[in-house]
Design an enzyme around this catalytic site. Sequence first.
Site, PDB file in Angstrom:
ATOM      1  CE1 TYR A 267      25.911  69.389  42.957  1.00 10.33           C
ATOM      2  CE2 TYR A 267      26.719  67.937  42.393  1.00 10.33           C
ATOM      3  CZ  TYR A 267      25.838  68.633  42.657  1.00 10.33           C
ATOM      4  OH  TYR A 267      24.548  67.902  42.343  1.00 10.33           O
TER       5      TYR A 267
ATOM      6  CE1 TYR B 103      28.358  70.805  33.986  1.00  9.58           C
ATOM      7  CE2 TYR B 103      26.351  70.029  34.483  1.00  9.58           C
ATOM      8  CZ  TYR B 103      28.212  70.027  34.492  1.00  9.58           C
ATOM      9  OH  TYR B 103      28.338  68.931  34.035  1.00  9.58           O
ATOM     10  CG  HIS B 104      21.835  70.906  34.180  1.00 11.20           C
ATOM     11  ND1 HIS B 104      21.680  72.252  34.452  1.00 11.20           N
ATOM     12  CD2 HIS B 104      22.859  70.629  35.243  1.00 11.20           C
ATOM     13  CE1 HIS B 104      22.492  71.832  35.889  1.00 11.20           C
ATOM     14  NE2 HIS B 104      22.978  70.882  36.243  1.00 11.20           N
TER      15      HIS B 104
ATOM     16  CE  LYS C 102      16.409  57.960  33.957  1.00 18.31           C
ATOM     17  NZ  LYS C 102      17.736  57.589  34.444  1.00 18.31           N
TER      18      LYS C 102
ATOM     19  CG  ASP D 288      19.015  58.802  37.548  1.00 20.53           C
ATOM     20  OD1 ASP D 288      19.144  60.334  36.766  1.00 20.53           O
ATOM     21  OD2 ASP D 288      19.796  57.790  36.278  1.00 20.53           O
TER      22      ASP D 288
ATOM     23  CG  HIS E   1      21.377  62.716  35.179  1.00 26.90           C
ATOM     24  ND1 HIS E   1      21.183  62.494  36.590  1.00 26.90           N
ATOM     25  CD2 HIS E   1      21.563  63.987  34.918  1.00 26.90           C
ATOM     26  CE1 HIS E   1      22.033  63.740  36.831  1.00 26.90           C
ATOM     27  NE2 HIS E   1      22.401  64.566  36.021  1.00 26.90           N
TER      28      HIS E   1
END
Lengths: 327, 667
Positions: free
Chosen positions: B16, B170-171, B536, B540, B542
């Site tokens: 990746y 995955y996430h 935040k 991003d 996350h």
Amino acid sequence: MTRTALPEPAALASAVSARDRLALAQALNLLDDRRPPARQCAAAFLDALPAEKQESGGHLIGITGPPGAGKSSLTASLIQVWRRRGLNVAILAVDPSSPISGGALLGDRLRMHASGADREVFIRSLACRGEFGGLSAEVWPMSLAMLAAFDIVLVETVGVGQKEIDVSKMTDTTCFVAQPASGDSIQFLKAGIMEIPHVIVVNKEDIGMAARKTLSELKTTLGRRTDADGWQAPALSASAALGSGIEALADALDSHRQWLLARGQFTARRRRCQAEWLVKHLREEFGRHGINRLGGETVLFVELANAPRRSPIAAYEDLRARILPHS
Amino acid sequence: MTPPIKRDKPWLMRTYSGHSSAKASNELYRTNLSKGQTGLSVAFDLPTQTGYDADHPLARGEVGKVGVPICNIGDMAALFDQIPLGQMNTSMTINAPAAWLLALYVAVAERQGATPAQLQGTTQNDILKEYLSRGTYIFPPQPSVRLITDIIAYTVKHIPKWNPTNICSYHLQEAGATPTQELAYALSTAIAILDAVRDSGQIGAEGFEQVVGRISFFVNAGIRFIEETCKMRAFGEMWDELAAQRYGAESEEMRRFRYGVQVNSLGLTEAQPENNVQRIVLEMLGVTLSKKARARALQLPAWNEALGLPRPWDQQWALRMQQVLAFETDLLEYGDIFDGSPVIAAKVKALVDGATQEMARVQEQGGMVPAIESGYVKRQLVTSHTERMRAIERGDLKIVGLNCYRETEESPLTGGVDSGIMKVDPRAEREQIERLNAFRAQRNATEVKAALANLAETARSGANIMPASILCAHSGVTTGEWSQILRDIFGEYRAPTGIDIPANDDSRGARAVAIRTQVAQTGEELGRPLRLLIGKPGLDGHSNGAEQIAVKGRDVGFEIVYEGIRLTPEQIAKAALEEGVHLIGLSVLSGSHVEMVEDVFNQLDQVGLKGLPVVIGGIIPESDAALLKERGIAAVYTPKDIDMNGIMVDILNLIRKNHDLPPVAAI
């Protein structure tokens, strides 16, 4: 102003009246401050605010309803309508506190994010801190400070069943947001447990059938009933998701204000709001016993309706002093 | 002479990657291919992932940081210069603007002389999981499902070897999902998507089996590799059944569970980062050991991801791990080595049963989309992640080097001139903006306008978005322009934060109670309850760290203002003022912390809040931490700071210090 010193009340009041955002934020912090010197300063600040704004300025609106009915998203849509009409808007958003930690997650800003970076919109969140039937005790004094600087002040409360309507006693106009396909609010209305709000709106009209059914049931339940002032509450439907019905909702809220003004009841209602706040606060602190020492609720309300205008904090301290024997 | 042993073909090996610019990434890709990598996996930068051009105010500090910036067909052509797309297999981690990046890919392939039918690869295109983790959604759920659906319908007809959506568990694992939750929510997402494709009427009943056959998955593999092996077998069984029963897929091939993997980044540690090498190898076993449930494509993170961006050498090391397993060991010489094992069968059954129950709960709520909109799924994930974090904090969940065996020699790996990570060239952003301006100057404005009008008309009409997007690509439309048209028509969305979960048992623990008392006490000294703003800034998405701090803060008695991801510094300063907070906590994981902090401080000055304490958490290299403190940041927290109670005491003391109160004693 240093961080620990208290502000000069008159200067703060004139800055707030001039719509200084930092000053308003400091004023709200001051009104939240429970230390005795801060309370005195807060009382002086409120007394220094222009009387006209307190008695008949702006529009103080309460919005309430069960959790999940979409109060915040409706509020976000209303903000946009008011902004398009050139009005500036302050919001007091009340969220529940954690019964265990006393901490709170104040999430309403997220749901009202539509206001983005607009400086003509001011949002203060408040935790209800386990008191005052879903309303925080600071709501009334903070509303007064906001009315000095904003055209519309909207109080959004935690939906906690029948108690959620407490907000109606401390605002000019109360809007109840009903959840489609939930009979609770209709039951409360029918049983007379819940006071009649000034405007009822069924949100989520985009879901169709269920919303239409709830609206028609509400209309039937309301019938021709009026509130103590003689106002007959309209029932509307809207959709925050689609943005439909929001203009009409804003109009309905304003028509209640106009109605009060036209009948000369607006200022009386504001005074009544303060009286309700005082009595409720006294009852919290002293119970029925304390109220009785002041002659009982009915007598007290008459007295307060005829008293000269005072800031709520100063008025409260006076009443408190009369209850407490030796202070 | 012994006869040659028959070996299975290895999985696709990818890394990746992408950074700085299309040209720099192209050089990296060609180097990687020459080292034996067999496919490409494109990492886009955050402005591209959220549909902004490099010169948008929200893009500041983010251009070229976590991936390559792609603003138009010129960038896409440069990215694949000298890489024949007709023969390549390219995976693109792109979601909300997936249709746009696929359109650019098709357009570049056409310019290279390849036909769409030749193209092979994957668009991640799972926007639903973006609402739960990762956060690069743009539009509300309904139009997002429509975009996913359009890509599927288009590729099944015109790019038949393409994997149009990689449904991601995955996430979900990164956001805290247990294996059961991963299974349940990924498969519930697949149901939501396949139902939407079916109901869109774009594909007739006779072709629907092809649609089912093109659905692929993107899965995480954690350190508990036996359980992960079982999870993959459970996925295979459940998908087979779902494909057959719900969607009537008859051929076994069309019901096969096809998946790619990136092994877990969540468990990689900043402390003693060399240990991540063995973690990555063990995690790779979970998705390769069982032939029946073996990954089709594999990409491994680099050992130093918790420190910052990996360098080419770090990525080469990750690729070599795959090559050693595939070519040196005897793994590919055998059939499935777990068939017949009662231990494995029992574990698989337990996972299937648990996932089936949770899927039923999701269906009761009307399916995955309503369960996301109501915040249900996100709350489940935040709850699981909170439990995991508390288990690490208590030491019940052991992580070597982090909460046990912490004694260490100095690492020679992190000592070099670059501190063992890659730094993106700070000129990358400015150069990308210059290229973008040059591109805009040379295109045909009339053609661009017509293509955008056509896109708007298509978006409104409900017709498939792909042909109009490909036309936009050829006409020189930019990423920001394509996205803005759809933003105007579909609207933008803010997902539930999921932090409104009940307090857990740890918040009744002695230490939490002691901190709570001090928080309340300080609140009384300062006259009002203590308030924190968790912000935040930037693009991003996350949000694990921000969410955990918010929940913990509430549990020790702070009033927490948290508005979710993707705020501008201006919005953060506005909220800090209006809410009268005592301290701001920022969370930035994209590497743009220096720019973000600078902007937040500027905005705080402007609103009159200079001096308000600000702390920051994120993946922040030590050299940057020192720099941030010089600029006025009060404290920096990184993934190695696992003592959440300790962080709370820190924050309390910072507030006390700001009001000239002495610190409370250690709790």
